[in-house]
Every structure is written in structure tokens, then in C-alpha cells.
Motif scaffolding. Structure first.
Motif, PDB file in Angstrom:
ATOM      1  N   ALA A  21     -22.941 -58.274 -28.870  1.00  0.00           N
ATOM      2  CA  ALA A  21     -22.521 -57.379 -29.948  1.00  0.00           C
ATOM      3  C   ALA A  21     -21.035 -57.057 -29.831  1.00  0.00           C
ATOM      4  O   ALA A  21     -20.301 -57.053 -30.835  1.00  0.00           O
ATOM      5  CB  ALA A  21     -23.345 -56.089 -29.915  1.00  0.00           C
ATOM      6  N   GLU A  22     -20.583 -56.793 -28.607  1.00  0.00           N
ATOM      7  CA  GLU A  22     -19.164 -56.500 -28.389  1.00  0.00           C
ATOM      8  C   GLU A  22     -18.302 -57.720 -28.701  1.00  0.00           C
ATOM      9  O   GLU A  22     -17.223 -57.597 -29.297  1.00  0.00           O
ATOM     10  CB  GLU A  22     -18.946 -56.048 -26.944  1.00  0.00           C
ATOM     11  CG  GLU A  22     -17.515 -55.642 -26.618  1.00  0.00           C
ATOM     12  CD  GLU A  22     -17.059 -54.425 -27.419  1.00  0.00           C
ATOM     13  OE1 GLU A  22     -15.848 -54.350 -27.709  1.00  0.00           O
ATOM     14  OE2 GLU A  22     -17.906 -53.562 -27.734  1.00  0.00           O
ATOM     15  N   ALA A  46     -28.676 -59.458 -31.132  1.00  0.00           N
ATOM     16  CA  ALA A  46     -27.302 -58.987 -31.330  1.00  0.00           C
ATOM     17  C   ALA A  46     -26.700 -59.579 -32.599  1.00  0.00           C
ATOM     18  O   ALA A  46     -26.028 -58.878 -33.368  1.00  0.00           O
ATOM     19  CB  ALA A  46     -26.445 -59.340 -30.115  1.00  0.00           C
ATOM     20  N   ILE A  47     -26.948 -60.855 -32.830  1.00  0.00           N
ATOM     21  CA  ILE A  47     -26.423 -61.493 -34.040  1.00  0.00           C
ATOM     22  C   ILE A  47     -27.089 -60.909 -35.280  1.00  0.00           C
ATOM     23  O   ILE A  47     -26.423 -60.595 -36.280  1.00  0.00           O
ATOM     24  CB  ILE A  47     -26.618 -63.021 -33.968  1.00  0.00           C
ATOM     25  CG1 ILE A  47     -25.745 -63.609 -32.851  1.00  0.00           C
ATOM     26  CG2 ILE A  47     -26.284 -63.675 -35.306  1.00  0.00           C
ATOM     27  CD1 ILE A  47     -26.021 -65.068 -32.557  1.00  0.00           C
ATOM     28  N   GLY A  48     -28.396 -60.723 -35.217  1.00  0.00           N
ATOM     29  CA  GLY A  48     -29.115 -60.169 -36.358  1.00  0.00           C
ATOM     30  C   GLY A  48     -28.701 -58.753 -36.687  1.00  0.00           C
ATOM     31  O   GLY A  48     -28.658 -58.363 -37.863  1.00  0.00           O
ATOM     32  N   GLY A  51     -24.694 -57.477 -38.680  1.00  0.00           N
ATOM     33  CA  GLY A  51     -24.291 -57.358 -40.072  1.00  0.00           C
ATOM     34  C   GLY A  51     -23.405 -58.496 -40.540  1.00  0.00           C
ATOM     35  O   GLY A  51     -22.998 -58.544 -41.705  1.00  0.00           O
ATOM     36  N   ILE A  52     -23.111 -59.424 -39.644  1.00  0.00           N
ATOM     37  CA  ILE A  52     -22.292 -60.583 -39.995  1.00  0.00           C
ATOM     38  C   ILE A  52     -23.183 -61.641 -40.615  1.00  0.00           C
ATOM     39  O   ILE A  52     -24.291 -61.906 -40.130  1.00  0.00           O
ATOM     40  CB  ILE A  52     -21.585 -61.146 -38.740  1.00  0.00           C
ATOM     41  CG1 ILE A  52     -20.681 -60.074 -38.126  1.00  0.00           C
ATOM     42  CG2 ILE A  52     -20.769 -62.391 -39.085  1.00  0.00           C
ATOM     43  CD1 ILE A  52     -20.139 -60.452 -36.762  1.00  0.00           C
ATOM     44  N   ASP A  53     -22.717 -62.248 -41.689  1.00  0.00           N
ATOM     45  CA  ASP A  53     -23.500 -63.284 -42.359  1.00  0.00           C
ATOM     46  C   ASP A  53     -23.834 -64.404 -41.386  1.00  0.00           C
ATOM     47  O   ASP A  53     -22.972 -64.825 -40.607  1.00  0.00           O
ATOM     48  CB  ASP A  53     -22.714 -63.837 -43.557  1.00  0.00           C
ATOM     49  CG  ASP A  53     -23.563 -64.739 -44.426  1.00  0.00           C
ATOM     50  OD1 ASP A  53     -24.264 -64.220 -45.295  1.00  0.00           O
ATOM     51  OD2 ASP A  53     -23.520 -65.976 -44.215  1.00  0.00           O
TER      52      ASP A  53
END
Length: 281
Positions: A21-22, A46-48, A51-53
Motif C-alpha cells: 500500500a505504501e 493492497a492493490i484492491g 483505489g488505483i485502476d
């Protein structure tokens, strides 16, 4: 595929989610994991949660040797994709060559080719493949690996592997790119972080030794996947785009190569010694 990515080798699952996430907040858009690391699920979380596409994050993971074989590797994809929470992987890699059972390695790679043809992965590759492994693979493969992920740092540059990769237009991706393995494993060379050539170049650019080593990779056209769980190190490792090494500095780093490997000898990797069960998704 971004050249600079974020690795999670040996990062405990409990720390992986926060570290990734960081890294994503910092600006990394390539995350490298592996089934054998035991932290694919936390990478996916963390990817989910970022909020990043999805299309903006390049995810690569690796098949462990225990899951080599055609049907076994197809199932390994299901396990990894399930833990990561994605339907398509950007890069799917064979983690080792498994020289003592190379027919199984070839079967696993054919499964990767099938996944590529079916659109379930966007690219396929290998890891820790030496030139003879690549040659044997290409005698039986229809798709050239996009990437060969190998140990590369100033004390172990593997020029023969890099040359074999380049001859086939395979991108060399460096694991332990800043020589962390020289800090925690006794290779007889000492830690590359303390090398005066590196520290002097770092002082000249007002950068850290890690930043100098990452810049060395990028200017050579290699991909690099440094790892850390510390926010300031994660940020520092990404801050390498505002300076350039001179040709003389690059040569002085090239000349540090000792030829001493820190990781396992690829030809010594066997199921008997390194096999482990990879849990279901």
C-alpha cells in the motif's frame, strides 16, 4: 511494464499489505510476488484497496517448482490469480529452471504459453534461468520469455546471463538489485552498501548507495525490484529519476563484479531439496 518495481520477497504476510500500500502511494506501479513467498493474497488486498485502476498496476508472480507440469501449472495460475484477486496476470514466470527435471520445466512453460494464448496472462517469463537453461527451453518453446528475473547487483552482475537474455530480446530483471543479499548472507565479499566506490558516487550525487545502484540498473536498461517494509526506504528507492550516473561511474560499478553468487546455485535446485506445497486459493 515499468522498469522500477516493488518486491516482496521474504516480506511476512502480516507486513506485506501495508508495505505494498505504501509503495503504491509512493508511485510504484509494478509489484512482484511469487507463490512461494506466501504473500500473494496480501499483495492483492493492497492493490484492491488502493483505489488505483487495475490497468495501472503491473502484477507479476511466479510458479514454484512443486507446481511444474502442464496441468499443474495451469492450476498454479488459478491459485495465484485467486489469491491476488485478479482474472488476468500481467506477467507469469517460472520461478526456477529445475534442471534435474527439465521435461517438467518445459511442460510448465507450455502451460504458460497456453495461458498467454488464452489471454489469461499478458506476458510470460522465467527466473533464475542460466544461458544453457534458456537454450534448452527455446529448443522446445514457441514463445520467447519476455523477462528473465535473476540475481544482479554490483557484486554479482552475471554478464553471461545478461548477454544471453539480450541476444533473445529478453528483459533482464534484477532481484536483490541493491545487493541486500550481501548484507544478510555471508558471501565473503562484505556488504555492497559499504563499498567505497558506491559510497563515493552516492556522496557526489547527494544520494544513497541504494539509489546509486538502482540508477545503475535503470541506465543499463534492466528492470529492478527493490524491497523494503520501511516507508522512508520505499520512498527513497523510488526517488531515482532526478540524476544520472556518468559513463565513468557506471564502469566503476561494473568493475565491482566479484562473480560470487548470493542465492542458490540454479543447477542445485531440485524438488527434493526445495519442494514445498503451495496452498490453494
Amino acid at each position: 511494464m515499468p522498469l522500477l518495481g516493488f518486491g516482496v520477497f521474504q516480506t511476512p504476510p502480516a507486513e506485506t499489505r501495508d508495505a505494498v500500500a505504501e509503495a503504491l502511494r509512493t508511485g510504484y506501479r509494478l509489484v512482484d510476488t511469487a507463490a512461494a513467498y506466501g504473500n500473494e493474497r496480501e499483495v492483492g488486498q493492497a492493490i484492491g484497496d488502493s483505489g488505483i485502476d487495475r490497468d495501472e498496476v503491473f502484477i507479476e508472480t511466479k510458479v514454484w517448482i512443486s507446481d511444474f507440469g502442464y496441468d499443474e501449472t495451469l492450476h498454479a495460475f488459478d491459485k495465484s490469480a485467486g489469491k491476488l484477486g485478479v482474472e488476468v496476470l500481467d506477467l507469469f514466470i517460472l520461478h526456477q529452471a529445475l534442471p534435474t527435471a527439465f521435461t517438467t520445466t518445459i511442460a510448465a512453460y507450455r502451460a504458460l504459453e497456453k495461458l498467454l494464448a488464452d489471454g489469461r496472462v499478458r506476458a510470460i517469463g522465467v527466473s533464475n534461468f542460466m544461458p544453457d537453461h534458456l537454450a534448452r527451453l527455446m529448443e522446445n518453446a514457441g514463445v520467447v520469455p519476455a523477462v528473465n528475473q535473476v540475481e544482479v547487483h554490483p557484486y554479482f552482475a552475471q554478464p553471461d546471463v545478461q548477454a544471453a537474455d539480450a541476444a533473445r530480446d529478453i528483459l533482464t530483471q534484477a532481484w536483490s538489485p541493491i545487493g541486500g543479499i550481501t548484507s544478510y548472507r555471508d558471501t565473503g565479499t562484505g556488504s555492497v552498501f559499504d563499498d567505497p566506490v558506491i559510497t563515493d558516487i552516492a556522496a557526489a550525487h547527494r544520494k544513497s548507495p541504494a539509489q546509486v545502484m538502482l540508477r545503475w540498473h535503470l541506465q543499463a536498461g534492466r528492470s529492478a525490484i527493490p524491497k523494503s517494509v520501511k516507508a522512508h526506504r520505499i520512498a527513497e528507492n523510488f526517488d531515482v529519476f532526478d540524476f544520472a550516473l556518468t559513463a565513468e561511474q557506471i564502469k566503476s560499478i561494473d568493475d565491482l563484479d566479484t562473480g560470487v553468487r548470493g542465492g542458490p546455485e540454479p543447477d542445485d535446485v531440485t524438488l527434493e531439496a526445495y519442494g514445498r506445497d503451495i496452498p490453494e486459493a
